[in-house]
Design a protein around this motif. Structure first.
Motif: not given
Length: 303
Positions: A118-142
């Motif tokens: 609900r606010k930046p201090e309580k936020a979480v950013v989640c990625v899937t293992t499928g995303l980590l496996r498929r993207l290059e570092p620059e794509e992941l940063e985007g």
């Protein structure tokens, strides 16, 4: 939507912001009109409706991050477990001048990401293992910059508030029919209300649904633009979008159906290629529209 009280270096998009503010105003206008009608028709039952509806809203708003994490199987990830992921988020947060959210990973082959809180201090950013496996570092940063833009601009809170109107309409219909109209056979006003309120609630639900989907599409375009300008690499975000959308279409239909209730959170919707082409009421703009915007940004940056 740049409504956050905390300033960051994410570039605002005034055109998209105006459209989002207008959409939020319309949602609020419908909400106020609906509430006034209910108070007029429900008579003595309206305090019950107000109390229950307020309770539902507080629960949805306060626990939205926890509910989303658990529903999507996300687990908090330490820097020791995922050093490259944490390193990318550290760099982007420093670039955007914003606090670092919690970082989570979901063990799921569907390539995707989401942000909640609900606010930046309580936020979480989640990625899937499928995303980590498929993207290059620059794509992941985007992709991560896109999700951090949602956090910085409090998009989760905005969408929770906007989406609550539809929830409220359904809840009030049930509460009114159960509590306020049990004496409908003896009271003509209650009988009329018992007929009018369910009909009005359905109309309000439909209007709220359409406006919220429109707001969600604006929100995704704004996050794409903010991410592209922050990283200075719109082509990498475009590459990630193309790759993720293409890979999602290959995920088994059963897995996609389980993920679809949470499409509003995701970087790209969990839809098959056929569904994506015919989805007029999608939570996300079409891939073509997102790529077209990123192409324009790339041209702007090249000048």
């Amino acid at each position: 939507m740049a409504v956050s009280g905390q300033r960051t270096r994410f570039a605002p998009d005034r055109g998209l912001t105006r459209r989002m503010v207008t959409t939020m105003f319309l949602i609020g206008l419908v909400y106020v009109g609906f509430t006034g009608l209910l108070i007029a028709l429900l008579g003595r039952a309206w305090p019950l409706v107000v109390v229950v509806s307020a309770g539902l809203f507080v629960a949805q708003f306060w626990f939205s991050d926890t509910i989303a994490e658990r529903a999507m199987g996300a687990r908090e990830a330490s820097p020791e477990q995922y050093p490259q992921l944490h390193g990318a988020i550290d760099r982007l947060c420093a670039l955007a001048d914003m606090p670092k959210p919690r970082v989570a990973v979901a063990v799921n082959d569907m390539p995707n990401a989401f942000a909640t809180g609900r606010k930046p201090e309580k936020a979480v950013v989640c990625v899937t293992t499928g995303l980590l496996r498929r993207l290059e570092p620059e794509e992941l940063e985007g992709v991560l910059a896109h999700e951090l833009s949602h956090v910085a601009h409090r998009d989760v809170a905005v969408m929770t508030i906007a989406g609550f109107l539809a929830v409220l309409a359904g809840a009030i219909t049930r509460i009114g029919l159960w509590g306020g109209f049990r004496g409908g056979g003896r009271d003509q006003n209650a009988a009329i209300a018992a007929l009018v309120i369910p009909l009005v609630s359905m109309v309000v639900w439909a209007i709220g649904f359409l406006l919220t989907r429109l707001l969600s599409r604006y929100r995704e375009l704004a996050a794409d633009r903010a991410a592209a300008l922050l990283t200075g690499r719109p082509s990498e975000l475009a590459s990630a979008l193309t790759k993720v959308t293409g890979q999602i279409a290959r995920i088994p239909s059963e897995d996609l159906r389980r993920a679809q209730p949470y499409n509003a959170f995701y970087f790209a919707p969990a839809l098959s290629a056929k569904e994506g082409a015919s989805q007029l009421l999608s939570t996300h703009p079409t891939l073509e529209k997102r790529l077209e915007q990123l192409g324009r940004i790339s041209t702007e940056l090249g000048r």
